[in-house]
Write a protein that holds these residues in place. Structure first.
Motif, short mmCIF file in Angstrom:
data_model
loop_
_atom_site.label_atom_id
_atom_site.label_comp_id
_atom_site.label_asym_id
_atom_site.label_seq_id
_atom_site.Cartn_x
_atom_site.Cartn_y
_atom_site.Cartn_z
N PRO A 90 9.09 11.13 -0.52
CA PRO A 90 8.26 10.30 -1.42
C PRO A 90 8.16 10.87 -2.82
O PRO A 90 8.20 10.13 -3.81
CB PRO A 90 6.90 10.25 -0.72
N GLN A 91 8.02 12.19 -2.94
CA GLN A 91 7.97 12.80 -4.26
C GLN A 91 9.30 12.64 -4.99
O GLN A 91 9.32 12.41 -6.20
CB GLN A 91 7.62 14.29 -4.13
N ALA A 144 0.84 -1.20 0.00
CA ALA A 144 0.00 0.00 0.00
C ALA A 144 0.87 1.25 0.00
O ALA A 144 1.83 1.36 0.77
CB ALA A 144 -0.90 0.00 1.22
N ARG A 145 0.57 2.18 -0.88
CA ARG A 145 1.31 3.43 -0.97
C ARG A 145 0.38 4.61 -0.71
O ARG A 145 0.53 5.68 -1.30
CB ARG A 145 1.93 3.58 -2.36
N ASP A 146 -0.58 4.42 0.20
CA ASP A 146 -1.58 5.45 0.44
C ASP A 146 -1.22 6.36 1.62
O ASP A 146 -2.07 7.04 2.16
CB ASP A 146 -2.95 4.81 0.69
#
Length: 225
Positions: free
Chosen positions: A169-170, A30-32
Motif C-alpha cells: 500500500p505504501q 474505503a481505504r481505512d
C-alpha cells in the motif's frame, strides 16, 4: 452452483450498500485498511528488505555511495561481463570502475541483441521490504522493461532509506499507475510438476541488489538476534 453464479453473487453482495441508481465506479472506496504490519524504522525496513530478497535467491550487497562504483566493477568482473547495458540517466560514476563496455539502451535492439549482452545495471523507483520486491517504472537510470527481462545478469541499485517502503500500500501511494511498472521479486524462476526449480526462464538468472546508503553500511545483527 456454477462459477458464473458464484462470482455474480459475490459482486451483488459487494454492491449491496450501493443505491441502484448510483454509478458504483463513482462511489468512494474505503481505504481505512491496515497499511503496514508493524512500525519499522528505516534500518529495520532495510534489513527486512535484504532478508526477503535473499529468500527469493537474490544476492544482496551493502555499501555507501563512495564505494558503489568499485562494488559494481567487482560484480561485473566476477561475472566476466564484457558488455553492460546502461539505461539513459544512469549516473556515469556508477560504472567508472568497470572494464566492461557500456552499451546504451536502444529502442531498435532486438531480443537476440539483448540476449547477447552480459549484464545490465539499473536503478529502481522503489523497493518493498515486506515482499522483497523491486519496482522499476522506466524512469531515469531504469530503462525499458525488456533490458531487465532478457539479459542473464541484472544489478539493481536501491538508495536507502529514501527508496525503501515497508508495504505494498505504501508503494502504490508513491507510484504513478500510468507508467510501465515492472515488479521484480528475485531472479526469474519456475518449477515443473516435480518441483524442480529452473532459473532464467523469463528473466535474469542472477539478480544482484545493492543497498546504497550515506555513511558506512549498517552492521548485520549477530546470528540469533
Amino acid at each position: 452452483m456454477s462459477s458464473r453464479a458464484l462470482i455474480m453473487g459475490r459482486i451483488r453482495r459487494a454492491l449491496a450498500d450501493t443505491p441502484r441508481a448510483a454509478d458504483p465506479a463513482a462511489e468512494p472506496v474505503a481505504r481505512d485498511y491496515r497499511r503496514t504490519h508493524g512500525d519499522l524504522d528505516s534500518a529495520e525496513a532495510a534489513r527486512l528488505l535484504a532478508e526477503n530478497l535473499a529468500d527469493y535467491r537474490a544476492v544482496v550487497h551493502r555499501c555507501d555511495r563512495a564505494g558503489l562504483p568499485e562494488l559494481i566493477g567487482s560484480l561485473l568482473a566476477e561475472r566476466g561481463a564484457r558488455t553492460v547495458i546502461v539505461p539513459e540517466g544512469l549516473p556515469e560514476s556508477w560504472l567508472s570502475a568497470t572494464g566492461a563496455e557500456p552499451v546504451p539502451d536502444l529502442a531498435e535492439d532486438t531480443p537476440r541483441v539483448l540476449d547477447a549482452r552480459d549484464s545490465v545495471v539499473t536503478g529502481c523507483a522503489l523497493a518493498i521490504a515486506e515482499t522483497g520486491t523491486l519496482v522499476l517504472d522506466g524512469g531515469p537510470g531504469q530503462g525499458r522493461r525488456r533490458i531487465t527481462l532478457v539479459p542473464d545478469h541484472h544489478i539493481c541499485v536501491v538508495r536507502v532509506p529514501e527508496q525503501v517502503v515497508c508495504s505494498v500500500p505504501q508503494a502504490l501511494a508513491r507510484l504513478d499507475p500510468t507508467r510501465p511498472l515492472t515488479w521484480i521479486s528475485g531472479p526469474s524462476a519456475t518449477s515443473d510438476i516435480e518441483l524442480d526449480r529452473v532459473e532464467g526462464v523469463h528473466g535474469p538468472r542472477r539478480l544482484e541488489v545493492i543497498l546504497v546508503q550515506d555513511g558506512p553500511p549498517a552492521k548485520e545483527p549477530p546470528p540469533g538476534e
